[in-house]
Design a protein around this motif. Sequence first.
Motif, PDB file in Angstrom:
ATOM      1  N   GLY A   1       1.747   1.801  -3.091  1.00  0.00           N
ATOM      2  CA  GLY A   1       1.336   0.463  -2.081  1.00  0.00           C
ATOM      3  C   GLY A   1       2.668   0.299  -1.269  1.00  0.00           C
ATOM      4  N   ILE A   2       2.771  -1.403  -1.576  1.00  0.00           N
ATOM      5  CA  ILE A   2       3.658  -1.933  -0.724  1.00  0.00           C
ATOM      6  C   ILE A   2       5.147  -1.492  -0.899  1.00  0.00           C
ATOM      7  CG2 ILE A   2       4.799  -4.259  -0.492  1.00  0.00           C
ATOM      8  CD1 ILE A   2       1.708  -5.183  -1.213  1.00  0.00           C
ATOM      9  N   ASP A   3       5.471  -0.747  -1.985  1.00  0.00           N
ATOM     10  CA  ASP A   3       6.800  -0.081  -2.284  1.00  0.00           C
ATOM     11  C   ASP A   3       6.964   0.904  -1.161  1.00  0.00           C
ATOM     12  OD1 ASP A   3       6.803  -1.494  -4.542  1.00  0.00           O
ATOM     13  OD2 ASP A   3       5.890  -0.141  -5.775  1.00  0.00           O
ATOM     14  N   LEU A   4       5.811   1.453  -0.334  1.00  0.00           N
ATOM     15  CA  LEU A   4       5.919   2.473   0.334  1.00  0.00           C
ATOM     16  C   LEU A   4       5.501   2.166   1.642  1.00  0.00           C
ATOM     17  CD1 LEU A   4       3.990   5.078  -1.891  1.00  0.00           C
ATOM     18  CD2 LEU A   4       6.532   4.843  -1.629  1.00  0.00           C
ATOM     19  N   ILE A   5       5.720   0.808   2.042  1.00  0.00           N
ATOM     20  CA  ILE A   5       4.821   0.350   3.113  1.00  0.00           C
ATOM     21  C   ILE A   5       5.258   0.823   4.376  1.00  0.00           C
ATOM     22  CG2 ILE A   5       6.429  -1.694   3.561  1.00  0.00           C
ATOM     23  CD1 ILE A   5       3.615  -3.310   3.737  1.00  0.00           C
TER      24      ILE A   5
ATOM     25  N   HIS B   1      -3.094   6.701  -7.069  1.00  0.00           N
ATOM     26  CA  HIS B   1      -2.598   5.569  -7.600  1.00  0.00           C
ATOM     27  C   HIS B   1      -1.383   5.050  -6.557  1.00  0.00           C
ATOM     28  CE1 HIS B   1      -4.799   6.262 -11.405  1.00  0.00           C
ATOM     29  NE2 HIS B   1      -4.407   5.227 -11.533  1.00  0.00           N
ATOM     30  N   LYS B   2      -0.873   6.120  -5.840  1.00  0.00           N
ATOM     31  CA  LYS B   2       0.097   5.910  -4.960  1.00  0.00           C
ATOM     32  C   LYS B   2      -0.234   4.917  -3.813  1.00  0.00           C
ATOM     33  CE  LYS B   2       3.804   9.415  -5.023  1.00  0.00           C
ATOM     34  NZ  LYS B   2       3.845  10.861  -5.026  1.00  0.00           N
ATOM     35  N   ARG B   3      -1.638   5.347  -3.386  1.00  0.00           N
ATOM     36  CA  ARG B   3      -1.997   4.610  -2.068  1.00  0.00           C
ATOM     37  C   ARG B   3      -2.995   3.300  -2.383  1.00  0.00           C
ATOM     38  NH1 ARG B   3      -2.973   1.805   0.862  1.00  0.00           N
ATOM     39  NH2 ARG B   3      -3.648   1.833   3.252  1.00  0.00           N
ATOM     40  N   TYR B   4      -3.434   3.335  -3.586  1.00  0.00           N
ATOM     41  CA  TYR B   4      -4.638   2.040  -3.903  1.00  0.00           C
ATOM     42  C   TYR B   4      -3.963   1.232  -4.622  1.00  0.00           C
ATOM     43  CZ  TYR B   4      -8.333   4.895  -1.946  1.00  0.00           C
ATOM     44  OH  TYR B   4      -9.442   5.479  -1.469  1.00  0.00           O
ATOM     45  N   MET B   5      -3.010   1.357  -5.638  1.00  0.00           N
ATOM     46  CA  MET B   5      -2.362   0.461  -6.326  1.00  0.00           C
ATOM     47  C   MET B   5      -1.257  -0.408  -5.566  1.00  0.00           C
ATOM     48  SD  MET B   5      -3.691   0.849  -9.373  1.00  0.00           S
ATOM     49  CE  MET B   5      -5.208   1.544  -8.723  1.00  0.00           C
ATOM     50  N   ALA B   6      -1.157  -1.491  -5.797  1.00  0.00           N
ATOM     51  CA  ALA B   6      -0.557  -2.274  -4.548  1.00  0.00           C
ATOM     52  C   ALA B   6       1.112  -2.541  -4.602  1.00  0.00           C
ATOM     53  CB  ALA B   6      -0.986  -3.893  -4.563  1.00  0.00           C
ATOM     54  N   SER B   7       1.670  -2.371  -5.962  1.00  0.00           N
ATOM     55  CA  SER B   7       3.038  -2.269  -6.046  1.00  0.00           C
ATOM     56  C   SER B   7       3.487  -2.136  -7.261  1.00  0.00           C
ATOM     57  CB  SER B   7       3.667  -3.458  -5.586  1.00  0.00           C
ATOM     58  OG  SER B   7       3.828  -4.454  -6.774  1.00  0.00           O
ATOM     59  N   ASN B   8       4.629  -1.375  -7.665  1.00  0.00           N
ATOM     60  CA  ASN B   8       5.135  -1.131  -9.185  1.00  0.00           C
ATOM     61  C   ASN B   8       5.252  -2.559  -9.915  1.00  0.00           C
ATOM     62  OD1 ASN B   8       7.953  -0.996 -11.037  1.00  0.00           O
ATOM     63  ND2 ASN B   8       6.768   0.814 -10.856  1.00  0.00           N
ATOM     64  N   ALA B   9       5.568  -3.451  -9.035  1.00  0.00           N
ATOM     65  CA  ALA B   9       5.759  -5.028  -9.743  1.00  0.00           C
ATOM     66  C   ALA B   9       4.424  -5.461 -10.598  1.00  0.00           C
ATOM     67  CB  ALA B   9       6.357  -5.941  -8.970  1.00  0.00           C
ATOM     68  N   ALA B  10       3.368  -5.050  -9.720  1.00  0.00           N
ATOM     69  CA  ALA B  10       2.222  -5.273 -10.448  1.00  0.00           C
ATOM     70  C   ALA B  10       1.879  -4.345 -11.592  1.00  0.00           C
ATOM     71  CB  ALA B  10       1.154  -5.357  -9.208  1.00  0.00           C
ATOM     72  N   ILE B  11       2.038  -3.372 -11.302  1.00  0.00           N
ATOM     73  CA  ILE B  11       1.908  -2.378 -12.541  1.00  0.00           C
ATOM     74  C   ILE B  11       2.415  -2.733 -13.736  1.00  0.00           C
ATOM     75  CG2 ILE B  11       2.356   0.149 -13.272  1.00  0.00           C
ATOM     76  CD1 ILE B  11       1.850   1.304 -10.550  1.00  0.00           C
ATOM     77  N   ARG B  12       3.820  -2.919 -13.509  1.00  0.00           N
ATOM     78  CA  ARG B  12       4.736  -3.330 -14.697  1.00  0.00           C
ATOM     79  C   ARG B  12       4.219  -4.550 -15.441  1.00  0.00           C
ATOM     80  NH1 ARG B  12      10.047  -1.098 -15.224  1.00  0.00           N
ATOM     81  NH2 ARG B  12      10.198   0.693 -13.792  1.00  0.00           N
TER      82      ARG B  12
ATOM     83  N   ILE C   1     -10.592   6.176   9.509  1.00  0.00           N
ATOM     84  CA  ILE C   1      -9.350   5.834  10.429  1.00  0.00           C
ATOM     85  C   ILE C   1      -8.029   6.089   9.520  1.00  0.00           C
ATOM     86  CG2 ILE C   1      -7.993   4.147  11.555  1.00  0.00           C
ATOM     87  CD1 ILE C   1     -10.588   2.386  11.678  1.00  0.00           C
ATOM     88  N   ALA C   2      -7.078   7.011   9.817  1.00  0.00           N
ATOM     89  CA  ALA C   2      -5.869   7.487   9.274  1.00  0.00           C
ATOM     90  C   ALA C   2      -5.122   5.933   9.035  1.00  0.00           C
ATOM     91  CB  ALA C   2      -5.026   8.332   9.947  1.00  0.00           C
ATOM     92  N   ASP C   3      -4.347   5.981   7.912  1.00  0.00           N
ATOM     93  CA  ASP C   3      -3.574   4.702   7.617  1.00  0.00           C
ATOM     94  C   ASP C   3      -2.939   4.135   8.626  1.00  0.00           C
ATOM     95  OD1 ASP C   3      -4.102   4.252   5.078  1.00  0.00           O
ATOM     96  OD2 ASP C   3      -2.372   5.413   4.199  1.00  0.00           O
TER      97      ASP C   3
ATOM     98  N   GLU D   1       5.902   3.642   5.229  1.00  0.00           N
ATOM     99  CA  GLU D   1       5.308   5.157   5.303  1.00  0.00           C
ATOM    100  C   GLU D   1       3.869   4.757   5.547  1.00  0.00           C
ATOM    101  OE1 GLU D   1       4.332   8.115   1.657  1.00  0.00           O
ATOM    102  OE2 GLU D   1       6.479   7.444   1.545  1.00  0.00           O
ATOM    103  N   ILE D   2       3.253   3.900   4.945  1.00  0.00           N
ATOM    104  CA  ILE D   2       1.747   3.852   5.099  1.00  0.00           C
ATOM    105  C   ILE D   2       1.350   3.250   6.345  1.00  0.00           C
ATOM    106  CG2 ILE D   2      -0.230   2.231   4.126  1.00  0.00           C
ATOM    107  CD1 ILE D   2       1.122   2.600   1.362  1.00  0.00           C
TER     108      ILE D   2
END
Lengths: 258, 258
Positions: free
Chosen positions: A248-252, A197-208, B125-127, A254-255
């Motif tokens: 996702g984008i909240d961790l951009i 979920h940390k990597r594939y879900m796009a953002s907390n705003a979308a989750i909420r 490919i890594a992120d 880092e990703i």
Amino acid sequence: MYDLNDVNGTVLFEEGDHKFIWLGADPNAKQGVIQTNQFLIIDKGRGILLDPGGIHLFSRVVAAASRYISIEKIDTIFFSHQDPDVSSGIALWLGVTKAKIYVSKLWLRFLPHFGIVDSTRVLGIADTGGSLPFSSGGSLQFIPAHFLHSVGQFNTYDDRAKILFTGDIGASVFPEGSEYLYVDDFSAHVKYIDEFHKRYMASNAAIRKWVSMVEKHKTNILAPQHGALYRGPAVQSFYAWMSQLRCGIDLIDEIYGR
Amino acid sequence: MYDLNDVNGTVLFEEGDHKFIWLGADPNAKQGVIQTNQFLIIDKGRGILLDPGGIHLFSRVVAAASRYISIEKIDTIFFSHQDPDVSSGIALWLGVTKAKIYVSKLWLRFLPHFGIVDSTRVLGIADTGGSLPFSSGGSLQFIPAHFLHSVGQFNTYDDRAKILFTGDIGASVFPEGSEYLYVDDFSAHVKYIDEFHKRYMASNAAIRKWVSMVEKHKTNILAPQHGALYRGPAVQSFYAWMSQLRCGIDLIDEIYGR
């Protein structure tokens, strides 16, 4: 491990002429290939398939569904999104049924790339959702779940069975041999959902946004396309965990790595 | 309309033993099916295919590539992401070549659902990206483009040709008969990209992250997987337009409909 009986599927809900069925685990599943769930709703003798899956599962899913209904009575197929594990069997399913396919309108122009597809049988769901009435009363509602992960994704809510099918949301990734069918202890389950979920879900705003929509519906079972089903208190625990997840984008930074 | 010559493709860059080729338009393209671009890099006699496409284009792309190189000399295939129009031909391509396939590690467990796939030939490919050296010098760089739209997407930058292949970023959707190969007048082009980018790109934050990475590279041609190629000043105009675009999760209330 799944129970041996689970290989053949389980009726999750049955009342009168309405059933909601999990179509079982693949006994030949290979390490390194994500496990997928397929679901079949039978209402007054007509079938609705949810995310019947890719080419490599086609014969298994035909066999599993046939234990409950004649394949030609499946008149509706739903794809939560466009990924290969959901929809790459499209040309095969159009061949063995007369079903109409429902999918986000975002993917209508993309699906023909899977092979020759009769586009008059593929119907686009508008971004805001919709519903299909059951002959027996009630309906299957299409609930927006965009950006989680696919930019065009829908959940379905069966308001007779009170089962929410969530596509990739809630997916668990088990080490081989650790699978179970139901999440009963949510806190012990988090280790199987956290990384995905940390990597594939796009953002907390979308989750909420998504939580604000689905929590309006009384849900006895939350059924993802991968891994275990959430039941009872685990449904609310999952919503609460998701609502606080940065992803996702909240961790951009880092990703993307800088 | 594309020029008749464009049906057979165009060499976009050639210097010594290095070529970057657009593999042409599909003369049988149907209305309602998104048009896709395929690209072939030839370096010292070895071929690299970028987004060779789905099952329904396979024979056309084999024929187009064969005009430039023997198919068995293609040793590398790159998939920008997991969508059907990019990668559903995977089992066919693994069959006719000995190529290794490079794709975001996010999709390794999903691609086998397209059919029987030899996973030892599919490399994740890594992120943060990576690169493949060319035999002739220089390299093909894998640049993160996650969430635009796919949560796991890469661009490639050919630092000899100075061509950035952008997957879905920059995709144009033309009405039938309005197609052109190069964007020369960016402001007249916006009407073909506006709707797609607002809905499919996940957020402005992701766009800005991507722009900050790609603008470091001198780019003569920006080549998307769909529609026209950006060249000369249109590349910078596109970056500037993208940087101010509100899209996806920025518009979430509108997209979810409440």
